[in-house]
Scaffold this active site. Structure first.
Site, PDB file in Angstrom:
ATOM      1  N   CYS A 189      -8.137  -6.757   5.432  1.00  0.00           N
ATOM      2  CA  CYS A 189      -9.942  -6.286   6.401  1.00  0.00           C
ATOM      3  C   CYS A 189     -10.368  -7.071   5.674  1.00  0.00           C
ATOM      4  O   CYS A 189     -11.735  -7.041   6.441  1.00  0.00           O
ATOM      5  CB  CYS A 189      -9.762  -4.563   5.584  1.00  0.00           C
TER       6      CYS A 189
ATOM      7  N   CYS B  60      -7.094  -2.179   7.668  1.00  0.00           N
ATOM      8  CA  CYS B  60      -6.447  -3.185   6.469  1.00  0.00           C
ATOM      9  C   CYS B  60      -4.683  -2.997   7.322  1.00  0.00           C
ATOM     10  O   CYS B  60      -4.228  -3.782   6.696  1.00  0.00           O
ATOM     11  CB  CYS B  60      -6.388  -2.117   5.841  1.00  0.00           C
TER      12      CYS B  60
ATOM     13  N   LYS C  57      -5.486   5.795  -3.103  1.00  0.00           N
ATOM     14  CA  LYS C  57      -6.364   5.616  -3.672  1.00  0.00           C
ATOM     15  C   LYS C  57      -7.510   5.564  -2.524  1.00  0.00           C
ATOM     16  O   LYS C  57      -6.728   6.045  -1.225  1.00  0.00           O
ATOM     17  CB  LYS C  57      -6.538   3.793  -2.975  1.00  0.00           C
TER      18      LYS C  57
ATOM     19  N   ARG D 124     -11.900   4.648   7.674  1.00  0.00           N
ATOM     20  CA  ARG D 124     -10.245   4.918   6.355  1.00  0.00           C
ATOM     21  C   ARG D 124      -9.997   6.166   6.085  1.00  0.00           C
ATOM     22  O   ARG D 124      -8.607   5.495   5.905  1.00  0.00           O
ATOM     23  CB  ARG D 124     -10.326   3.620   5.122  1.00  0.00           C
TER      24      ARG D 124
ATOM     25  N   GLU E 112       1.689  10.103  -3.684  1.00  0.00           N
ATOM     26  CA  GLU E 112       1.600   9.293  -3.378  1.00  0.00           C
ATOM     27  C   GLU E 112       1.879   8.489  -4.029  1.00  0.00           C
ATOM     28  O   GLU E 112       2.973   7.030  -4.065  1.00  0.00           O
ATOM     29  CB  GLU E 112       0.097   8.730  -3.434  1.00  0.00           C
TER      30      GLU E 112
ATOM     31  N   LYS F  61      -7.859   3.719  -7.943  1.00  0.00           N
ATOM     32  CA  LYS F  61      -8.981   3.703  -7.407  1.00  0.00           C
ATOM     33  C   LYS F  61      -9.758   4.867  -6.527  1.00  0.00           C
ATOM     34  O   LYS F  61      -9.246   5.496  -5.738  1.00  0.00           O
ATOM     35  CB  LYS F  61      -8.441   2.444  -6.820  1.00  0.00           C
TER      36      LYS F  61
ATOM     37  N   SER G  44     -16.458  -1.161  -7.196  1.00  0.00           N
ATOM     38  CA  SER G  44     -18.143  -1.934  -7.067  1.00  0.00           C
ATOM     39  C   SER G  44     -19.476  -0.682  -6.842  1.00  0.00           C
ATOM     40  O   SER G  44     -20.412  -1.006  -7.833  1.00  0.00           O
ATOM     41  CB  SER G  44     -17.648  -3.009  -5.325  1.00  0.00           C
TER      42      SER G  44
ATOM     43  N   TYR H 177     -15.190  -5.396 -12.590  1.00  0.00           N
ATOM     44  CA  TYR H 177     -16.406  -6.673 -12.968  1.00  0.00           C
ATOM     45  C   TYR H 177     -17.476  -6.163 -13.716  1.00  0.00           C
ATOM     46  O   TYR H 177     -17.684  -7.618 -14.108  1.00  0.00           O
ATOM     47  CB  TYR H 177     -17.365  -6.310 -11.872  1.00  0.00           C
TER      48      TYR H 177
HETATM   49  C1  PBG Z   1      -9.114  -4.135   0.537  1.00  0.00           C
HETATM   50  C2  PBG Z   1     -10.206  -3.384  -1.163  1.00  0.00           C
HETATM   51  C3  PBG Z   1     -11.319  -2.644  -1.213  1.00  0.00           C
HETATM   52  C4  PBG Z   1     -11.393  -2.554  -2.714  1.00  0.00           C
HETATM   53  C5  PBG Z   1      -9.847  -3.708  -2.887  1.00  0.00           C
HETATM   54  N1  PBG Z   1      -9.103  -4.087  -2.117  1.00  0.00           N
HETATM   55  C6  PBG Z   1     -12.150  -2.220  -0.603  1.00  0.00           C
HETATM   56  C7  PBG Z   1     -11.056  -1.166   0.798  1.00  0.00           C
HETATM   57  O1  PBG Z   1     -10.762  -0.333   1.018  1.00  0.00           O
HETATM   58  O2  PBG Z   1     -12.971  -0.427   1.294  1.00  0.00           O
HETATM   59  C8  PBG Z   1     -12.448  -2.061  -3.349  1.00  0.00           C
HETATM   60  C9  PBG Z   1     -12.737  -2.631  -4.330  1.00  0.00           C
HETATM   61  C10 PBG Z   1     -14.633  -2.317  -4.874  1.00  0.00           C
HETATM   62  O3  PBG Z   1     -14.952  -1.135  -4.212  1.00  0.00           O
HETATM   63  O4  PBG Z   1     -14.652  -2.843  -6.178  1.00  0.00           O
HETATM   64  N2  PBG Z   1      -9.022  -2.937   1.405  1.00  0.00           N
END
Ligand code: PBG
Length: 332
Positions: free
Chosen positions: A122, A130, A203, A225, A241, A256, A282, A321
């Site tokens: 991505c 992705c 995820k 997504r 999964e 995640k 994030s 982070y």
């Molecule tokens: C890539 C990816 C993402 C994150 C980690 N790898 C973003 C997404 O799936 O849109 C998110 C990490 C974060 O928010 O800190 N696919």
């Protein structure tokens, strides 16, 4: 036995006794610090929605890695912002791609520091999805979806090029079906049978990735997504999964995001015995930072409490982070 014989406060009376009976202890050795590397020179620019997190061009990267290594953090997770994007994410699997170059540099500076490569397209595709997409336009609006099996080949090339550059761990985050098997086969065929796969097994299609998409310039240009990332409402699907990933050869599993999914972390921990990673994403970082900057919360206490909660829920490893801050705080 019950009150007054039983008194829970007996074990809380002093710092000494609280320390002795503490069940969960954070350890810097469990942290992974994400880093965003970008093209160009002289770049160290703060990400607007993630105060304290930066884009680094390769010539500015050393000081950051020095700091991470000096704090005793064992691993970094690399994300790349390439100079050019196209429909298939070519810059993601180029041998001189930004992640590959950063990996080579870091391994040269710190052979012991683990480089984890996020394997996804991505950040490298012009449509921000992705994998490969097929699209059609209706009344000027683009519709489309990611093509699963054709994307596996590109993702495998990406993983192999990352391993070639020296990545210690491959962390595929793309959520295509069969990605662990495809990448495992590709790595093995290219002599990387010793490189583990940390699978983003569970995820969710989460709004908590918002700030990351600014940081990685990876927002999808059409749609979302939800056809490949999981519905936040589902727990049993998380087990399915993780199950597939184990069968396909994953070495570690991941859940995640983390904060709104502690039940998922606990469930996966109880049902699988592979090392489990929690990704403190994030949006979770930005919420804490924003409140801390307002003086509304005690940042250090809140962060350590959150990270402890993830570990208590069953995570062995935490991508965050806050890794540098937490490592500093744990040193006291
Ligand atoms: C890539 C990816 C993402 C994150 C980690 N790898 C973003 C997404 O799936 O849109 C998110 C990490 C974060 O928010 O800190 N696919």
């Amino acid at each position: 036995m019950s009150f007054p014989i039983t008194r829970h406060r007996r074990l809380r009376g002093t710092a000494g006794i609280r320390g002795m009976v503490r069940e969960t202890v954070l350890n810097t050795l469990d942290f992974i610090q994400p880093i965003f590397v970008t093209y160009g020179t002289g770049v160290k620019s703060e990400i607007g929605s993630m105060p304290g997190v930066y884009h680094f061009s390769l010539d500015m990267l050393k000081a950051e890695v020095d700091e991470i290594a000096a704090l005793g953090i064992p691993a970094v997770l690399l994300f790349g912002i390439p100079e050019t994007k196209d429909a298939i994410g070519t810059s993601g699997f180029a041998d001189d791609g930004i992640v590959q170059e950063a990996t080579r540099l870091i391994k040269q500076w710190y052979p012991e520091l683990l480089v984890v490569a996020d394997t996804c397209l991505c950040e490298f595709t012009d449509h921000g999805h992705c994998g490969m997409v097929h699209t059609h336009v209706v009344d000027g609006v683009v519709h489309g979806d990611v093509i699963n099996d054709a994307s596996l080949e590109l993702l495998t090339r990406t993983a192999v090029s990352q391993a070639k550059a020296g990545a210690d761990i491959i962390a595929p985050s793309n959520m295509m079906d069969g990605f662990v098997q495809a990448i495992r086969t590709g790595l093995d065929e290219n002599g990387f049978e010793h490189v583990p796969i940390m699978s983003y097994s569970v995820k969710y299609a989460s709004a908590f990735y918002g700030p990351f998409r600014e940081a990685a310039d990876s927002a999808p240009q059409f749609g979302n997504r939800k056809t490949y990332q999981m519905d936040p409402a589902n727990l049993r699907e998380a087990i399915r999964e993780a199950d597939s990933d184990v069968l396909e050869g994953a070495d570690m599993l991941m859940v995640k995001p983390a904060l709104a999914y502690l039940d998922v972390i606990r469930t996966i921990r109880d049902q699988f015995d592979l090392p489990l990673v929690a990704y403190n994403v994030s949006g979770e970082y930005s919420m804490v930072k924003a409140a801390a900057l307002q003086g509304w919360i005690d940042e250090q206490a809140v962060v350590l409490e959150m990270l402890t909660g993830m570990k208590r829920a069953g995570a062995d490893i935490i991508i965050t982070y806050f890794a540098k801050d937490a490592a500093r705080w744990l040193r006291g």
